[in-house]
Design an enzyme around this catalytic site. Sequence first.
Site, PDB file in Angstrom:
ATOM      1  CB  CYS A   1     -79.992  73.333  25.013  1.00  0.00           C
ATOM      2  SG  CYS A   1     -78.542  73.503  23.981  1.00  0.00           S
TER       3      CYS A   1
ATOM      4  CG  HIS B   1     -80.697  75.194  29.010  1.00  0.00           C
ATOM      5  ND1 HIS B   1     -79.799  75.213  27.966  1.00  0.00           N
ATOM      6  CD2 HIS B   1     -81.024  76.473  29.249  1.00  0.00           C
ATOM      7  CE1 HIS B   1     -79.607  76.448  27.578  1.00  0.00           C
ATOM      8  NE2 HIS B   1     -80.335  77.243  28.333  1.00  0.00           N
TER       9      HIS B   1
END
Length: 505
Positions: free
Chosen positions: A66, A120
């Site tokens: 991510c 993120h």
Amino acid sequence: MIVLVLFGFLVHHSIALKPNVLMVMVDDLRPALGVYGDDNAYTPNIDKLARKSFVFTNAFAQQALCAPSRNSLLTSRRPDSLHLYDFYSYWRDSVGNFTTLPQLFKDHGYYTQSIGKIFHPGISSNNTDDSPYSWSGKPFHPRTEKYKESKVCMTAKGILARNLICPVIVDAQPGGTLPDLESLAEAEKFLKEYKDEKPYFLAVGFHKPHLPLKFPVEYLEHHRGEVVLPVNRWRPSFMPTVAWNPWLDVKNRDDIKELNISFPFGLMPDNVTKEIIRNYNAATSYIDDLIGSLLEKIDNNTIIIVTSDHGWSRGEHGEFSKFSNFDVATHIPLIIHVPRLSNTEIIIPQLVELVDLFPTLVDLTQIVPTLEICNKNGSNLILCTEGHSLVPIMVSKQAREGKKAVFSQYPRPGAFPSEIPDSDKPRLKNINIMGYSIRTTRYRYTEWIKFNHTTFMPDWSKVYGKELYDHLIDALENMNLVTRPELNDLINSMHKQLILGWRFS
Ligand SMILES: *[C@@H]1O[C@H](CO)[C@@H](O)[C@H](O)[C@H]1NC(C)=O
Ligand SMILES: *[C@@H]1O[C@H](CO)[C@@H](O)[C@H](O)[C@H]1NC(C)=O
Ligand SMILES: *[C@@H]1O[C@H](CO)[C@@H](O)[C@H](O)[C@H]1NC(C)=O
Ligand SMILES: *[C@@H]1O[C@H](CO)[C@@H](O)[C@H](O)[C@H]1NC(C)=O
Ligand SMILES: *[C@@H]1O[C@H](CO)[C@@H](O)[C@H](O)[C@H]1NC(C)=O
């Protein structure tokens, strides 16, 4: 090299007002969508959007994790340029004060808003989603995301657990809702209340189908039928151990833990794999439904992007989750609707990458006339791109050639899978090997080589594993051909292209 193309100009002049931008990021979504030919999928809303969009069928992420993937997409720079392969550094403080995609829109007449998971959260975006630089408004995070790791999944025995498979009754959940329902409500509120003259850049990041597969139980209704298992539920022949990701995040969920799957190469029982696929698809139907609601509120002068940060294996190669260089982990959906330019579904089969999104949106909106390609030394340029605008391959039949290759990478602590350090998600200080991967239309070629986590220098002379998959005869990447002497010339040529990298493709 300059990315400005004539076609961007055309787009600019055919749109009276600058278009809004809606960027939808779906966490860990592989192309398990009707429009991508997945028969197990039920995604009518994304499929409907696709019928008036450019649909990129060969789009790839730069790293199947991510934070590195998102920072790469949002700055249009590769993990090697951001020095980010884990979750624990922030580029402005660690490498350079690079301008982000939303920041450029904010600085050029747009109101920018982040809802849900775009950056993120955490250190890699300085615990602020890169505020104040990237966003005009305060980034929104759903309150109930804090229950992500809570024991809220009902089991057959009637106890609550921290499961992978987790269909729920929404009213019975803590807070009485789910994170993505909150994000949808916030996005709809934004659209209803937004009255500014400026166009907006709205980024909405949905958390599912990232694990746990927690979604309203009713979405299973579309997935009662037989689930087709992947045919390649074992390790590819001659796969080097360094390439294997032992899917610890999946093994550590309560329901999977119970199965006592051996580390690192144990296999998931087929009946459980079926349930994982079924529930992943149901979680995707849930997000599809939310995207459908959102799109109903979007006006017709809005560029719409639906994409993901990386893929997710569901039993292919005996693996689950991301954390690898295989197509199942790096291949992503990418759908772009451009008002007046895409009134029908236009399939774009060329190889493209997430780093291309930033220059593409600049090209489509002409907020600045040119974006330079970043120079070779990682770049002291604050604004530049390591991708290419996709507008030429979108609008011109003549220019349909595109890139010769795209690139992904994945780090490892050692040549054999390990639990400590976690070889799926090594921290920078434990990274000793980098898997560099090149994907052409025909081949995927990967070298796992020595990597110095202090100097960030690869050492191509120390090799821990090589892989070559021929998509013409082996689209599922089941047979590593790298040991075959008759392919030496090909392997040498792929090796050279891999070292030269993205600048020469
Ligand atoms: C980094 O860029 C931002 C926005 O362009 C600017 O406000 C800030 O002063 C810069 N910081 C440094 C240390 O140059
Ligand atoms: C990141 O956050 C820290 C602590 O909140 C702050 O001191 C620092 O200035 C931030 N970095 C940038 C580039 O804004
Ligand atoms: C897993 O191991 C535990 C403890 O050793 C045991 O009680 C359980 O029956 C095992 N489960 C399976 C499915 O083998
Ligand atoms: C899978 O099969 C095993 C043994 O046949 C059974 O105990 C288990 O409940 C099944 N699991 C699922 C998710 O169907
Ligand atoms: C967008 O909607 C407006 C108002 O409903 C309409 O006049 C216009 O023709 C539409 N434009 C497109 C490209 O569909």
